[in-house]
Design a protein around this motif. Structure first.
Motif, PDB file in Angstrom:
ATOM      1  N   ILE A 130       9.069  48.473 -49.588  1.00  0.00           N
ATOM      2  CA  ILE A 130       7.955  48.854 -48.708  1.00  0.00           C
ATOM      3  C   ILE A 130       6.638  48.263 -49.202  1.00  0.00           C
ATOM      4  N   LEU A 131       6.339  48.441 -50.487  1.00  0.00           N
ATOM      5  CA  LEU A 131       5.070  47.931 -51.025  1.00  0.00           C
ATOM      6  C   LEU A 131       5.006  46.414 -50.958  1.00  0.00           C
ATOM      7  N   LYS A 132       6.135  45.764 -51.097  1.00  0.00           N
ATOM      8  CA  LYS A 132       6.159  44.297 -51.037  1.00  0.00           C
ATOM      9  C   LYS A 132       5.626  43.826 -49.693  1.00  0.00           C
ATOM     10  N   ARG A 133       6.115  44.413 -48.620  1.00  0.00           N
ATOM     11  CA  ARG A 133       5.676  44.027 -47.276  1.00  0.00           C
ATOM     12  C   ARG A 133       4.204  44.357 -47.063  1.00  0.00           C
ATOM     13  N   LYS A 134       3.821  45.530 -47.522  1.00  0.00           N
ATOM     14  CA  LYS A 134       2.430  45.943 -47.324  1.00  0.00           C
ATOM     15  C   LYS A 134       1.463  45.079 -48.135  1.00  0.00           C
ATOM     16  N   VAL A 135       1.834  44.767 -49.369  1.00  0.00           N
ATOM     17  CA  VAL A 135       0.976  43.913 -50.202  1.00  0.00           C
ATOM     18  C   VAL A 135       0.791  42.558 -49.529  1.00  0.00           C
ATOM     19  N   ALA A 136       1.865  41.999 -48.987  1.00  0.00           N
ATOM     20  CA  ALA A 136       1.773  40.710 -48.293  1.00  0.00           C
ATOM     21  C   ALA A 136       0.807  40.817 -47.115  1.00  0.00           C
ATOM     22  N   HIS A 137       0.893  41.896 -46.380  1.00  0.00           N
ATOM     23  CA  HIS A 137       0.006  42.100 -45.223  1.00  0.00           C
ATOM     24  C   HIS A 137      -1.447  42.266 -45.672  1.00  0.00           C
ATOM     25  N   TRP A 138      -1.668  43.076 -46.704  1.00  0.00           N
ATOM     26  CA  TRP A 138      -3.026  43.312 -47.194  1.00  0.00           C
ATOM     27  C   TRP A 138      -3.665  42.015 -47.698  1.00  0.00           C
ATOM     28  N   LEU A 139      -2.879  41.211 -48.406  1.00  0.00           N
ATOM     29  CA  LEU A 139      -3.424  39.971 -48.966  1.00  0.00           C
ATOM     30  C   LEU A 139      -3.804  38.981 -47.864  1.00  0.00           C
ATOM     31  N   ARG A 140      -3.035  38.953 -46.795  1.00  0.00           N
ATOM     32  CA  ARG A 140      -3.358  38.050 -45.680  1.00  0.00           C
ATOM     33  C   ARG A 140      -4.668  38.448 -45.006  1.00  0.00           C
ATOM     34  N   GLN A 141      -5.001  39.718 -45.030  1.00  0.00           N
ATOM     35  CA  GLN A 141      -6.230  40.202 -44.393  1.00  0.00           C
ATOM     36  C   GLN A 141      -7.482  39.798 -45.162  1.00  0.00           C
ATOM     37  N   ARG A 142      -7.351  39.543 -46.436  1.00  0.00           N
ATOM     38  CA  ARG A 142      -8.517  39.290 -47.283  1.00  0.00           C
ATOM     39  C   ARG A 142      -8.921  37.825 -47.251  1.00  0.00           C
ATOM     40  N   LYS A 143     -10.206  37.587 -47.039  1.00  0.00           N
ATOM     41  CA  LYS A 143     -10.719  36.218 -46.985  1.00  0.00           C
ATOM     42  C   LYS A 143     -10.815  35.588 -48.373  1.00  0.00           C
ATOM     43  N   ASP A 144     -10.830  36.403 -49.423  1.00  0.00           N
ATOM     44  CA  ASP A 144     -10.929  35.855 -50.780  1.00  0.00           C
ATOM     45  C   ASP A 144      -9.574  35.420 -51.328  1.00  0.00           C
ATOM     46  N   VAL A 145      -8.492  35.645 -50.587  1.00  0.00           N
ATOM     47  CA  VAL A 145      -7.158  35.212 -51.007  1.00  0.00           C
ATOM     48  C   VAL A 145      -6.849  33.873 -50.351  1.00  0.00           C
ATOM     49  N   LEU A 146      -6.684  32.843 -51.182  1.00  0.00           N
ATOM     50  CA  LEU A 146      -6.353  31.512 -50.662  1.00  0.00           C
ATOM     51  C   LEU A 146      -4.858  31.372 -50.406  1.00  0.00           C
TER      52      LEU A 146
END
Length: 181
Positions: free
Chosen positions: A142-158
């Motif tokens: 569950i956290l794996k999927r959510k972390v992937a989603h959260w990281l995509r939302q952030r503009k500071d993540v390349l």
């Protein structure tokens, strides 16, 4: 240096009579017209509002989820060599966050705070350990999927990519952050 003006005896007597009833001040400080406002932590409040906004904007879009076990994401325009080096673990990981045992709400807040701290410290490559989901219901990550989603939302993540087997494999992700300005 001698004064050009001489005070006569009559002027001295007149002055003494005028100030005879004067009482000396105990405090010679003057209070300002308006008191200064107390310091206000504006940046902290902005960070807190962003954390709250991120916590409330968490609908999962199935299109954002990766197929299979391995996670991989890169912003458009990022060089292929950078992505390849990230996937192979060639970048020096300067900080890591372990999300084991956290609920998704706690994990979300921890990720936001961790990335903000990394940004302040000018850290470019980090590892987030989300786990493989072996301890969750139905043994789903569950956290794996959510972390992937959260990281995509952030503009500071390349970009992000699943870690190499020595760094946690599909239970962890390398994250490449944008340079702090």
């Amino acid at each position: 240096m001698a004064s050009k003006y001489r005070i006569t005896e009559e002027e001295q007597t007149l002055f003494r009579e005028t100030v005879r009833d004067a009482v000396p001040l105990r405090n010679d400080r003057v209070s300002p017209y308006r008191q200064r406002p107390r310091p206000h932590p504006q940046q902290q409040e902005r960070d807190d509002r962003e954390v709250l906004r991120d916590l409330l904007s968490d609908p999962l879009d199935p299109a954002d989820l990766e197929i299979g076990d391995e996670l991989l994401f890169a912003r458009p325009g990022l060089q292929h060599t950078v992505i390849r080096k990230l996937r192979r673990g060639h970048y020096s990981v300067r900080a890591e966050l372990d999300l084991h045992g956290l609920t998704s709400i706690e994990a979300r807040q921890a990720v936001v705070e961790f990335l903000a701290d990394c940004h302040r410290r000018h850290i470019r490559c980090v590892r987030i350990i989300h786990g493989k989901g072996n301890g969750s219901m139905n043994r789903e990550p569950i956290l794996k999927r959510k972390v992937a989603h959260w990281l995509r939302q952030r503009k500071d993540v390349l970009a992000y990519a699943s870690a190499t087997p020595t760094d946690g494999g599909t239970g962890a992700v390398y994250v490449l952050l944008r340079r702090a300005r």
